[in-house]
Design an enzyme around this catalytic site. Structure first.
Site, short mmCIF file in Angstrom:
data_model
loop_
_atom_site.label_atom_id
_atom_site.label_comp_id
_atom_site.label_asym_id
_atom_site.label_seq_id
_atom_site.Cartn_x
_atom_site.Cartn_y
_atom_site.Cartn_z
N GLU A 88 -10.09 -6.36 3.01
CA GLU A 88 -10.08 -7.03 4.31
C GLU A 88 -9.69 -6.10 5.45
O GLU A 88 -9.90 -6.43 6.63
CB GLU A 88 -9.10 -8.21 4.28
CG GLU A 88 -9.51 -9.36 3.36
CD GLU A 88 -10.69 -10.15 3.90
OE1 GLU A 88 -11.08 -9.93 5.06
OE2 GLU A 88 -11.22 -10.99 3.16
N GLU A 136 -4.22 -3.90 -18.98
CA GLU A 136 -2.91 -3.92 -18.33
C GLU A 136 -1.82 -3.25 -19.16
O GLU A 136 -0.75 -2.93 -18.67
CB GLU A 136 -2.49 -5.36 -18.02
CG GLU A 136 -2.10 -6.17 -19.24
CD GLU A 136 -1.51 -7.52 -18.85
OE1 GLU A 136 -0.43 -7.83 -19.36
OE2 GLU A 136 -2.13 -8.24 -18.04
#
Length: 311
Positions: A94, A125
């Site tokens: 963004e 992960e």
């Protein structure tokens, strides 16, 4: 090679985390009406802002440290797995349209690579080495910042990312949702937003995810304010890449200057559509090239450029 915890060890670790705690009072939530469940969720969410508020001094300190480095060309890098990684990628993506940053100034790195944004990549992960490998390609410097994001605060990928970043001399920030986390302990700026047990046991995309989103909003937005990417509360570095943003650009110039439509169009034309430059043209009565020079001399800070032009 990083050892993978045995199942029994992992169950013990998870059982000690507030974000993983079981809430017996909600054991029959599936028997409630839809409206009652919605009320419960809304009530849970209303506690998140207070949990973030308790960590504002740590957030502000992290922002000041990040901005100081970005002023000298540094980058802001988010690193995480699963929901945490996706939130980092979202916040990073963004920044170019909102603040006119180059795509490589704010970067989101997620365990498992770009496909992990939409598809679960099992096991990614659990690897510190994978994080080090992912970050090695960025050639980190002392001007960069790496923010490790993990609700549990124990995710090996996030911890590996900040450990590697520190070894490269970069600033490190750890964002977790449990107290006394390994992630916060591994960084210079630990931010632990303790939101408590989730409505659904262990579903940290809920309150923990909301808390992480709020903190990431602050880290990027306030950093960009400090870097002069706004004029007051106006997004003067917005990139007009579509008709909606072009209309927003004209409105921003109008709000900043009070000029009429014709003046705004002329100013945007002589500045190549650059909102910040057009505002300076109108407020200081300078031409396009002068506006560009003044902004370069002020490090892109419009308010300082206006003062310099009028002094």
């Amino acid at each position: 090679m990083t050892s993978i915890p045995r199942p029994d060890d992992l169950r013990t670790q998870l059982g000690s985390l507030t974000t993983e705690a079981f809430r017996p009072e909600l054991a029959e939530i599936d028997r409630l009406s839809t409206l009652d469940i919605a009320r419960l969720m809304n009530g849970e969410d209303s506690t998140v802002a207070a949990a973030v508020a308790a960590r504002l001094p740590e957030i502000a300190a992290a922002v000041d440290a990040i901005a100081a480095r970005m002023e000298h060309g540094g980058r802001l890098v988010y690193a995480g797995a699963g929901t945490a990684g996706r939130l980092g990628v979202l916040d990073a993506s963004e920044c170019p349209p909102t603040f006119g940053t180059a795509p490589d100034r704010v970067v989101g790195v997620i365990a498992g690579g770009p496909r992990a944004v939409t598809t679960s990549v099992e096991g990614a992960e659990d690897s510190r080495e994978l994080a080090r490998s992912d970050l090695a390609g960025l050639a980190l410097t002392a001007e960069d910042t790496v923010v490790g994001i993990s609700a549990s605060g124990r995710t090996p990928y996030a911890i590996g990312a900040v450990e590697y970043a520190r070894s490269a001399g970069a600033l490190t920030v750890g964002l977790a949702c449990n107290p006394g986390s390994a992630l916060a302990a591994a960084t210079e700026h630990g931010i632990e937003v303790v939101v408590g047990p989730e409505l659904l046991t262990g579903s940290t995309r809920l309150k923990a995810g909301t808390a992480q989103k709020l903190v990431l909003n602050m880290l990027s937005t306030i950093t960009m304010i400090r870097l002069g990417k706004t004029y007051g509360n106006l997004m003067v570095d917005v990139r007009a890449s579509n008709e909606k943003l072009r209309a927003r650009s004209r409105r921003i110039v109008a709000l900043a200057t009070g000029a009429d439509d014709a003046e705004i169009e002329r100013a945007l034309t002589v500045t190549g559509g650059e909102v910040k430059n057009a505002i300076l043209v109108l407020l200081a009565g300078v031409d396009g090239p002068t506006a560009t020079r003044l902004l370069e001399e002020s490090g892109g800070h419009l308010r300082a450029a206006v003062v310099a032009a009028l002094s």
